[in-house]
Design a protein around this motif. Structure first.
Motif, PDB file in Angstrom:
ATOM      1  N   PHE A  49       0.834  -1.200   0.000  1.00  0.00           N
ATOM      2  CA  PHE A  49       0.000   0.000   0.000  1.00  0.00           C
ATOM      3  C   PHE A  49       0.873   1.254   0.000  1.00  0.00           C
ATOM      4  N   ALA A  50       1.942   1.222   0.797  1.00  0.00           N
ATOM      5  CA  ALA A  50       2.824   2.382   0.877  1.00  0.00           C
ATOM      6  C   ALA A  50       3.514   2.648  -0.458  1.00  0.00           C
ATOM      7  N   VAL A  51       4.008   1.594  -1.096  1.00  0.00           N
ATOM      8  CA  VAL A  51       4.673   1.757  -2.393  1.00  0.00           C
ATOM      9  C   VAL A  51       3.689   2.298  -3.428  1.00  0.00           C
ATOM     10  N   TRP A  52       2.478   1.741  -3.435  1.00  0.00           N
ATOM     11  CA  TRP A  52       1.454   2.194  -4.384  1.00  0.00           C
ATOM     12  C   TRP A  52       1.171   3.687  -4.180  1.00  0.00           C
ATOM     13  N   ALA A  53       0.991   4.105  -2.920  1.00  0.00           N
ATOM     14  CA  ALA A  53       0.692   5.507  -2.639  1.00  0.00           C
ATOM     15  C   ALA A  53       1.832   6.423  -3.084  1.00  0.00           C
ATOM     16  N   VAL A  54       3.071   6.005  -2.834  1.00  0.00           N
ATOM     17  CA  VAL A  54       4.225   6.817  -3.231  1.00  0.00           C
ATOM     18  C   VAL A  54       4.282   6.954  -4.751  1.00  0.00           C
ATOM     19  N   LEU A  55       4.093   5.845  -5.479  1.00  0.00           N
ATOM     20  CA  LEU A  55       4.134   5.897  -6.938  1.00  0.00           C
ATOM     21  C   LEU A  55       3.003   6.758  -7.491  1.00  0.00           C
ATOM     22  N   ARG A  56       1.821   6.609  -6.919  1.00  0.00           N
ATOM     23  CA  ARG A  56       0.672   7.379  -7.419  1.00  0.00           C
ATOM     24  C   ARG A  56       0.889   8.871  -7.198  1.00  0.00           C
ATOM     25  N   TRP A  57       1.282   9.259  -5.985  1.00  0.00           N
ATOM     26  CA  TRP A  57       1.462  10.671  -5.693  1.00  0.00           C
ATOM     27  C   TRP A  57       2.703  11.232  -6.374  1.00  0.00           C
ATOM     28  N   GLY A  58       3.722  10.400  -6.534  1.00  0.00           N
ATOM     29  CA  GLY A  58       4.939  10.883  -7.175  1.00  0.00           C
ATOM     30  C   GLY A  58       4.798  11.066  -8.665  1.00  0.00           C
ATOM     31  N   GLY A  59       3.771  10.445  -9.266  1.00  0.00           N
ATOM     32  CA  GLY A  59       3.573  10.584 -10.702  1.00  0.00           C
ATOM     33  C   GLY A  59       4.576   9.822 -11.531  1.00  0.00           C
ATOM     34  N   GLY A  67       1.365   1.602 -15.572  1.00  0.00           N
ATOM     35  CA  GLY A  67       0.430   2.478 -16.257  1.00  0.00           C
ATOM     36  C   GLY A  67      -0.964   1.897 -16.335  1.00  0.00           C
ATOM     37  N   GLN A  68      -1.085   0.588 -16.306  1.00  0.00           N
ATOM     38  CA  GLN A  68      -2.394  -0.058 -16.264  1.00  0.00           C
ATOM     39  C   GLN A  68      -2.889  -0.209 -14.829  1.00  0.00           C
ATOM     40  N   LEU A  69      -2.003  -0.620 -13.936  1.00  0.00           N
ATOM     41  CA  LEU A  69      -2.416  -0.887 -12.560  1.00  0.00           C
ATOM     42  C   LEU A  69      -2.910   0.358 -11.841  1.00  0.00           C
ATOM     43  N   VAL A  70      -2.305   1.511 -12.108  1.00  0.00           N
ATOM     44  CA  VAL A  70      -2.655   2.715 -11.367  1.00  0.00           C
ATOM     45  C   VAL A  70      -4.127   3.084 -11.560  1.00  0.00           C
ATOM     46  N   ALA A  71      -4.748   2.597 -12.633  1.00  0.00           N
ATOM     47  CA  ALA A  71      -6.170   2.858 -12.854  1.00  0.00           C
ATOM     48  C   ALA A  71      -7.032   2.274 -11.746  1.00  0.00           C
ATOM     49  N   PHE A  72      -6.518   1.275 -11.034  1.00  0.00           N
ATOM     50  CA  PHE A  72      -7.302   0.615  -9.992  1.00  0.00           C
ATOM     51  C   PHE A  72      -7.052   1.206  -8.608  1.00  0.00           C
ATOM     52  N   THR A  73      -6.480   2.391  -8.546  1.00  0.00           N
ATOM     53  CA  THR A  73      -6.194   3.037  -7.268  1.00  0.00           C
ATOM     54  C   THR A  73      -7.413   3.163  -6.353  1.00  0.00           C
ATOM     55  N   PRO A  74      -8.613   3.496  -6.840  1.00  0.00           N
ATOM     56  CA  PRO A  74      -9.750   3.574  -5.910  1.00  0.00           C
ATOM     57  C   PRO A  74     -10.022   2.282  -5.158  1.00  0.00           C
TER      58      PRO A  74
END
Length: 350
Positions: A49-59, A67-74
């Motif tokens: 979860f922490a890695v996902w949040a960092v990647l999402r917020w870091g852009g 690029g496909q996985l980030v679509a499932f962030t919600p």
């Protein structure tokens, strides 16, 4: 070293003394071992979860699959409170605090989509926009025309418009509903079109991968409005990632003083993709996000797609931040894997 504590007392029947031997340090050591494993499991569950949040917020987009996985962030955001709740129950304070921080990072990214925003002081005419991806021209043309009538669309953008689909839409009566057009029908998924109730002045299409047509719409009593039928390449394999990125970056940015701009269509991107967030920061608002409907999904409506794949929001209407958003909607269209999106926009005064 293990310290043994010996207690001596009488047996219940008054017989020989009974010695009770306890090993408190040994018991504490065993409990400590168990606590270590619990903490390790909780931290291991927290890390993704922490890695996902960092990647999402870091852009950062390190690879095609991200690029496909980030679509499932919600969906990841919805699951993120599980770790801090378990940590609180099991009294692991450090993991609990770290989990709360990560869950809050997800909440800040996702929750605003369900909360209506305020509007600018736009007092010009109302324009109703509809966008539909017709899946290589396979969508029901009659349903598209009926939807344009039902939503009272002033402007319709169509993605994956083929020559056959254009002819079918005309037979279904689209030219009577929206008589003005700028179209670039092409075989497969590269074509697009723009239909309007108001006169249009065509502008050069954005030809980066797919053809994204655009035109100036002459709205009575309002300022000039540039509308783009958005459809960058789908990043369906590594070789298309650059085409997708370049297609989004080629879209016009609002100038603040020039014509009002509206982008409508299949962006092949969600609000968690850095490229789309960068586009929004240039001066656009997402209509569904502005009305608190930003979590309503648009794709996939039909297969073939992996069974059980969670749906995501790839289709959007982006409006110049000078434009008010009165309403937004999502609509099923038989025969296509995308749901159509609509928005009721209020233009600034001329």
């Amino acid at each position: 070293m293990i310290v043994t504590h010996v207690e001596t007392g009488m047996s219940d029947d008054g017989g020989a003394p009974v010695e009770t031997i306890s090993r408190p340090e040994a018991a504490a050591g065993q409990a400590g071992g168990r606590r270590w494993w619990v903490s390790a499991v909780l931290w291991a569950a927290w890390a993704p979860f922490a890695v996902w949040a960092v990647l999402r917020w870091g852009g950062w987009q390190p690879a095609f699959r991200w690029g496909q996985l980030v679509a499932f962030t919600p969906y990841v955001a919805a699951a993120s409170p599980v770790v801090p709740v378990l940590a609180f129950v099991l009294r692991r304070r450090g993991t609990a605090v770290a989990g709360v921080l990560v869950a809050c990072a997800f909440a800040v990214a996702v929750v605003p989509r369900a909360v209506p925003d305020g509007d600018p002081d736009a007092r010009g005419p109302v324009v109703r926009v509809l966008a539909a991806n017709v899946l290589y021209g396979r969508a029901s043309p009659q349903h598209v025309v009926d939807l344009a009538r039902r939503t009272r669309a002033d402007v319709l953008t169509v993605q994956e418009l083929t020559p056959q689909a254009m002819a079918a839409l005309d037979r279904a009566g689209l030219s009577r509903v929206l008589p003005h057009r700028v179209v670039a029908p092409l075989p497969g998924g590269a074509g697009s079109g723009l239909y309007s109730r108001f006169p249009l002045s065509g502008r050069p299409a954005i030809a980066v991968g797919f053809r994204q047509v655009r035109a100036m719409v002459q709205v009575p009593g309002g300022p000039p409005v540039e509308v783009v039928s958005v459809h960058p390449c789908a990043p369906s394999h590594p070789g298309m990632a650059r085409c997708w990125r370049d297609g989004l970056r080629a879209l016009p940015r609002p100038s603040g003083r020039g014509p009002v701009r509206v982008l409508a269509g299949d962006f092949n991107a969600t609000l968690d993709h850095a490229e789309l967030r960068r586009l929004l920061r240039s001066g656009y608002r997402d209509a569904a996000d502005a009305t608190g409907d930003g979590l309503r999904w648009t794709w996939p409506a039909i297969g073939p797609h992996p069974p059980g794949m969670p749906p995501v929001t790839l289709d959007h209407v982006l409006a110049d931040e000078r434009v008010g958003v009165r309403a937004s909607g999502v609509h099923r269209v038989p025969g296509t894997d995308h749901r159509a999106v609509s928005a009721v926009l209020v233009l600034p005064p001329r």
